[in-house]
Write an enzyme that holds these catalytic residues in place. Structure first.
Site, short mmCIF file in Angstrom:
data_model
loop_
_atom_site.label_atom_id
_atom_site.label_comp_id
_atom_site.label_asym_id
_atom_site.label_seq_id
_atom_site.Cartn_x
_atom_site.Cartn_y
_atom_site.Cartn_z
CG ASP A 21 6.61 58.97 -38.56
OD1 ASP A 21 6.36 58.39 -39.55
OD2 ASP A 21 6.72 60.10 -38.44
CG HIS A 39 0.49 52.03 -38.28
ND1 HIS A 39 -0.19 53.43 -38.07
CD2 HIS A 39 -0.39 51.32 -37.61
CE1 HIS A 39 -1.49 53.21 -37.84
NE2 HIS A 39 -1.67 52.11 -37.22
#
Length: 284
Positions: A35, A37
């Protein structure tokens, strides 16, 4: 979403995007996406017409061969996540595409000072590998903006300096740390943790909060603060690696005129080396 694996095809699409006047954002990653990224991707989408995510496990930045071998490669799952996020391009080259002559004798980009201090001192060659691959990606993709996570605080500072020193016309966007509900900073290396270690892992963030409270209260006995923090980590089951309290704007030692401090922490928990940071506004 188009997956590109070769330099000629990448250059072909970059030329077309430039001709069309598109604003391009780059999100450089090593894959095994989480998450954190995805937050970078969302930030890139909000700021550009086209988003390119690179997925490349860069051998030049690994200081330990065993770490390179066991780093997770999850390209199919990563591409599925990025497709759902409506990313335009994924650049996922093989090592031979990026380093056709191998690493021996490879030209590299080095950022003096920042590459060998703090995290760079304990991981020789790591930041040289980071600055080299990011420079190559900038040259290949020619983005208008590039998004990096603030979790890697020193890396972000290094990229900003490289961009300034090399006169890249690229806006560098730092995106705040994404944490799990219990405070653990999201990281690809969290996957190395056992279930029991995962319960312990938020302790790193808790210890940093304790350091921050002392700094906010005006305590400047830094060596004592660090020694207590390392002891607390070891008692929780970590193996304290490095804790530093630095000027957040320069990464140098704190001075009487420092306006912000950054707490930089690294600790081993089993096979995972966890890193985290926290910035603190200092009373003047």
């Amino acid at each position: 979403m188009l997956i590109i694996e070769t330099l000629p095809l990448l250059r072909q699409h970059i030329r077309r995007l430039r001709q069309e006047g598109k604003r391009v954002a780059l999100v450089p990653t090593m894959g095994n996406l989480h998450d954190g990224h995805m937050k970078l991707v969302d930030e890139a989408k909000a700021r550009a017409d086209v988003v390119i995510v690179s997925i490349f496990v860069n051998p030049m930045q690994f200081d330990r061969p065993d770490d390179l071998v066991r780093y997770p490669r999850t390209l199919q799952e990563d591409c599925e996540k990025l497709n759902k996020r409506k990313v335009d391009y994924v650049f996922a080259p093989a090592v031979e595409e990026i380093y056709p002559q191998g690493l021996e004798g490879q030209t590299y980009v080095d950022v003096p000072g920042l590459s060998t201090m703090l995290e760079g001192a304990s991981r020789p060659g790591h930041f040289r590998g980071v600055s080299t691959i990011v420079s190559k990606l900038f040259n290949l993709i020619q983005p208008d903006i590039a998004c990096f996570g603030e979790k890697d605080f020193q890396q972000l500072a290094l990229i900003r300096k490289m961009v300034a020193d090399m006169s890249y016309d690229i806006e560098i966007v730092g995106v705040p740390i994404i944490r799990a509900k219990d405070g653990l900073a999201l990281s690809s290396r969290n996957g190395y943790l056992t279930a029991e270690q995962r319960k312990i892992a938020p302790g790193l963030h808790n210890v940093m909060n304790s350091i921050a409270e002392k700094l906010i209260a005006g305590n400047r006995e830094l060596q004592e603060i660090i020694a207590i923090a390392e002891q607390e980590l070891n008692e929780k089951g970590f193996r304290a690696d490095d804790i530093q309290i630095r000027d957040a704007d320069t990464l140098q030692e704190l001075t009487e005129t420092s306006k912000r401090a950054v707490i930089l922490a690294a600790a081993w928990l089993g096979q995972a080396r966890l890193i985290d940071n926290q910035s603190v506004t200092l009373a003047q």
